[in-house]
Design an enzyme around this catalytic site. Sequence first.
Site, PDB file in Angstrom:
ATOM      1  N   ASN A 218      -7.176   9.411  -3.371  1.00 13.35           N
ATOM      2  CA  ASN A 218      -5.849   8.923  -3.747  1.00 13.35           C
ATOM      3  C   ASN A 218      -5.054   8.664  -2.457  1.00 13.35           C
ATOM      4  O   ASN A 218      -4.850   9.584  -1.657  1.00 13.35           O
ATOM      5  CB  ASN A 218      -5.165   9.987  -4.619  1.00 13.35           C
ATOM      6  CG  ASN A 218      -3.788   9.564  -5.051  1.00 13.35           C
ATOM      7  OD1 ASN A 218      -3.025   9.033  -4.254  1.00 13.35           O
ATOM      8  ND2 ASN A 218      -3.447   9.801  -6.307  1.00 13.35           N
TER       9      ASN A 218
ATOM     10  N   HIS B  18      -0.077   8.865  -0.621  1.00  8.29           N
ATOM     11  CA  HIS B  18       0.793   9.486   0.376  1.00  8.29           C
ATOM     12  C   HIS B  18       0.782   8.783   1.720  1.00  8.29           C
ATOM     13  O   HIS B  18       1.631   9.068   2.571  1.00  8.29           O
ATOM     14  CB  HIS B  18       0.509  10.986   0.460  1.00  8.29           C
ATOM     15  CG  HIS B  18       0.887  11.643  -0.830  1.00  8.29           C
ATOM     16  ND1 HIS B  18       2.163  11.585  -1.336  1.00  8.29           N
ATOM     17  CD2 HIS B  18       0.155  12.289  -1.767  1.00  8.29           C
ATOM     18  CE1 HIS B  18       2.204  12.189  -2.511  1.00  8.29           C
ATOM     19  NE2 HIS B  18       0.990  12.621  -2.790  1.00  8.29           N
TER      20      HIS B  18
ATOM     21  N   HIS C 121      -1.252   5.440  -7.650  1.00  4.79           N
ATOM     22  CA  HIS C 121      -0.363   5.711  -8.783  1.00  4.79           C
ATOM     23  C   HIS C 121       0.857   4.821  -8.618  1.00  4.79           C
ATOM     24  O   HIS C 121       1.665   5.025  -7.714  1.00  4.79           O
ATOM     25  CB  HIS C 121       0.030   7.197  -8.765  1.00  4.79           C
ATOM     26  CG  HIS C 121       0.868   7.629  -9.928  1.00  4.79           C
ATOM     27  ND1 HIS C 121       1.204   8.945 -10.136  1.00  4.79           N
ATOM     28  CD2 HIS C 121       1.439   6.931 -10.954  1.00  4.79           C
ATOM     29  CE1 HIS C 121       1.949   9.037 -11.242  1.00  4.79           C
ATOM     30  NE2 HIS C 121       2.107   7.817 -11.741  1.00  4.79           N
TER      31      HIS C 121
ATOM     32  N   ARG D   7       4.112   4.380  -9.705  1.00  6.39           N
ATOM     33  CA  ARG D   7       5.114   5.113 -10.487  1.00  6.39           C
ATOM     34  C   ARG D   7       6.227   4.166 -10.908  1.00  6.39           C
ATOM     35  O   ARG D   7       6.514   3.175 -10.228  1.00  6.39           O
ATOM     36  CB  ARG D   7       5.694   6.261  -9.650  1.00  6.39           C
ATOM     37  CG  ARG D   7       4.677   7.347  -9.330  1.00  6.39           C
ATOM     38  CD  ARG D   7       5.357   8.522  -8.662  1.00  6.39           C
ATOM     39  NE  ARG D   7       6.084   9.307  -9.631  1.00  6.39           N
ATOM     40  CZ  ARG D   7       5.670  10.499 -10.118  1.00  6.39           C
ATOM     41  NH1 ARG D   7       4.567  11.048  -9.688  1.00  6.39           N
ATOM     42  NH2 ARG D   7       6.389  11.125 -11.008  1.00  6.39           N
TER      43      ARG D   7
ATOM     44  N   ARG E 282       8.195   5.024  -5.923  1.00  7.82           N
ATOM     45  CA  ARG E 282       8.556   5.861  -4.765  1.00  7.82           C
ATOM     46  C   ARG E 282       7.539   5.768  -3.637  1.00  7.82           C
ATOM     47  O   ARG E 282       7.871   6.054  -2.500  1.00  7.82           O
ATOM     48  CB  ARG E 282       8.759   7.305  -5.183  1.00  7.82           C
ATOM     49  CG  ARG E 282       7.492   8.003  -5.614  1.00  7.82           C
ATOM     50  CD  ARG E 282       7.726   9.463  -5.873  1.00  7.82           C
ATOM     51  NE  ARG E 282       8.556   9.692  -7.043  1.00  7.82           N
ATOM     52  CZ  ARG E 282       8.604  10.865  -7.686  1.00  7.82           C
ATOM     53  NH1 ARG E 282       7.908  11.893  -7.236  1.00  7.82           N
ATOM     54  NH2 ARG E 282       9.354  11.020  -8.741  1.00  7.82           N
TER      55      ARG E 282
ATOM     56  N   GLU F 211      -3.501   4.778 -11.571  1.00  8.29           N
ATOM     57  CA  GLU F 211      -2.824   5.817 -12.356  1.00  8.29           C
ATOM     58  C   GLU F 211      -1.494   5.271 -12.795  1.00  8.29           C
ATOM     59  O   GLU F 211      -0.772   4.656 -11.991  1.00  8.29           O
ATOM     60  CB  GLU F 211      -2.535   7.023 -11.454  1.00  8.29           C
ATOM     61  CG  GLU F 211      -3.564   8.085 -11.503  1.00  8.29           C
ATOM     62  CD  GLU F 211      -3.134   9.238 -10.607  1.00  8.29           C
ATOM     63  OE1 GLU F 211      -1.933   9.571 -10.548  1.00  8.29           O
ATOM     64  OE2 GLU F 211      -4.010   9.768  -9.959  1.00  8.29           O
TER      65      GLU F 211
ATOM     66  N   THR G  86       2.917  14.873 -10.229  1.00 10.75           N
ATOM     67  CA  THR G  86       2.547  15.030 -11.637  1.00 10.75           C
ATOM     68  C   THR G  86       2.415  16.520 -11.953  1.00 10.75           C
ATOM     69  O   THR G  86       1.632  17.224 -11.316  1.00 10.75           O
ATOM     70  CB  THR G  86       1.211  14.308 -11.902  1.00 10.75           C
ATOM     71  OG1 THR G  86       1.298  13.005 -11.327  1.00 10.75           O
ATOM     72  CG2 THR G  86       0.947  14.187 -13.385  1.00 10.75           C
TER      73      THR G  86
ATOM     74  N   GLU H  83      -9.665  13.214 -17.336  1.00 10.22           N
ATOM     75  CA  GLU H  83      -9.536  13.910 -16.051  1.00 10.22           C
ATOM     76  C   GLU H  83      -8.800  15.211 -16.333  1.00 10.22           C
ATOM     77  O   GLU H  83      -7.685  15.205 -16.879  1.00 10.22           O
ATOM     78  CB  GLU H  83      -8.772  13.058 -15.034  1.00 10.22           C
ATOM     79  CG  GLU H  83      -8.650  13.786 -13.696  1.00 10.22           C
ATOM     80  CD  GLU H  83      -8.126  12.899 -12.574  1.00 10.22           C
ATOM     81  OE1 GLU H  83      -8.378  11.680 -12.594  1.00 10.22           O
ATOM     82  OE2 GLU H  83      -7.448  13.449 -11.681  1.00 10.22           O
TER      83      GLU H  83
ATOM     84  N   HIS I  40      -6.100  17.208  -8.893  1.00  8.41           N
ATOM     85  CA  HIS I  40      -4.722  17.620  -8.613  1.00  8.41           C
ATOM     86  C   HIS I  40      -4.702  18.955  -7.879  1.00  8.41           C
ATOM     87  O   HIS I  40      -5.230  19.949  -8.364  1.00  8.41           O
ATOM     88  CB  HIS I  40      -3.834  17.707  -9.858  1.00  8.41           C
ATOM     89  CG  HIS I  40      -2.395  17.438  -9.505  1.00  8.41           C
ATOM     90  ND1 HIS I  40      -1.587  18.399  -8.974  1.00  8.41           N
ATOM     91  CD2 HIS I  40      -1.663  16.294  -9.527  1.00  8.41           C
ATOM     92  CE1 HIS I  40      -0.405  17.869  -8.709  1.00  8.41           C
ATOM     93  NE2 HIS I  40      -0.423  16.590  -9.031  1.00  8.41           N
TER      94      HIS I  40
HETATM   95  N1  PXP Z   1      -5.417  12.995 -10.348  1.00  8.59           N
HETATM   96  C1  PXP Z   1      -4.235  12.651 -10.918  1.00  8.59           C
HETATM   97  C2  PXP Z   1      -4.253  12.177 -12.332  1.00  8.59           C
HETATM   98  C3  PXP Z   1      -3.029  12.711 -10.199  1.00  8.59           C
HETATM   99  O1  PXP Z   1      -1.872  12.395 -10.782  1.00  8.59           O
HETATM  100  C4  PXP Z   1      -3.081  13.089  -8.844  1.00  8.59           C
HETATM  101  C5  PXP Z   1      -1.829  13.089  -8.028  1.00  8.59           C
HETATM  102  O2  PXP Z   1      -1.326  11.812  -7.926  1.00  8.59           O
HETATM  103  C6  PXP Z   1      -4.328  13.424  -8.293  1.00  8.59           C
HETATM  104  C7  PXP Z   1      -5.474  13.396  -9.075  1.00  8.59           C
HETATM  105  C8  PXP Z   1      -4.463  13.845  -6.865  1.00  8.59           C
HETATM  106  O3  PXP Z   1      -3.733  15.013  -6.659  1.00  8.59           O
HETATM  107  P1  PXP Z   1      -3.530  15.559  -5.180  1.00  8.59           P
HETATM  108  O4  PXP Z   1      -2.718  14.514  -4.466  1.00  8.59           O
HETATM  109  O5  PXP Z   1      -2.802  16.842  -5.384  1.00  8.59           O
HETATM  110  O6  PXP Z   1      -4.898  15.705  -4.579  1.00  8.59           O
END
Ligand code: PXP
Length: 254
Positions: A14, A17, A50, A52, A56, A77, A108, A158, A197
């Site tokens: 992901n 960030h 994602h 959003r 953001r 996402e 999330t 997931e 997550h």
């Molecule tokens: N899976 C989903 C559905 C999420 O919403 C997120 C966070 O955006 C992640 C995985 C990844 O989480 P993390 O950034 O904490 O590794």
Amino acid sequence: MSHPSLAGLRLGINIDHVATVRQARGTAYPDPVEAGLLAASAGADSLTIHLREDRRHIQDHDVTRLLARSPVPVNLEMAVTDEMVDIACRVRPRFVCLVPEKREEVTTEGGLDVAAHQDAVAAACLTLRAAGIVTALFIDADPAQLAACLAVGVPHIEIHTGRYADTEGDDRHAELVRIRDFAREAAAAGLEVHAGHGLHLHNVGAIARIPEVVELNIGHSIVARSMFVGLPMAIAEMRRAMNEARFAQASPVA
Ligand code: PXP
């Protein structure tokens, strides 16, 4: 160098960030698409972004640019809203993961309450499927949610690992057992099981060892670690931690 998956455990990265850092200053850099391409060349099996509602971090142009250039599947996402479903149907990622979204949350905070919003989720999934998109639902390890996912008819789920990641000691162990049992039940019911997550190098092992889990989606810890060692090394470290745990599972003493 590519890092082949071991025993069917895929790693989705992901890259939200990277965009968080860019948005903090309103600059054009760092570019999450460039990060995604680097992650793919370092062995990511898929890339997650994602989009959003408040935009953001990831922006609409990131989605279209990543989809145009990614050599690996893109997992979008998004919340269950008409706007997001319209966008997905227009840009057509290979995968969508439907997540809950609150404007005031930092990240999330839990799984989607599919049981409470079954009709809306089912309608979104139907529209996405008609557009050729494979949809996953991001849920807590809760039997009521599994029943709702089966009723909706999605191929993938997931499992939200945030609570596992945020707790310690007995609470963490109880959450792990819950996730493990749930993954077994979901796979037995025919669903492909992913998890994610809050996973990082020091807590990923127990989740990677769950044989029914075939994909982990990890973002924050890898992007954070990449500041010190670079993205390819951060991905390699995570892959190693996942594979070592998966391999230990095959050992007779484990
Ligand atoms: N899976 C989903 C559905 C999420 O919403 C997120 C966070 O955006 C992640 C995985 C990844 O989480 P993390 O950034 O904490 O590794």
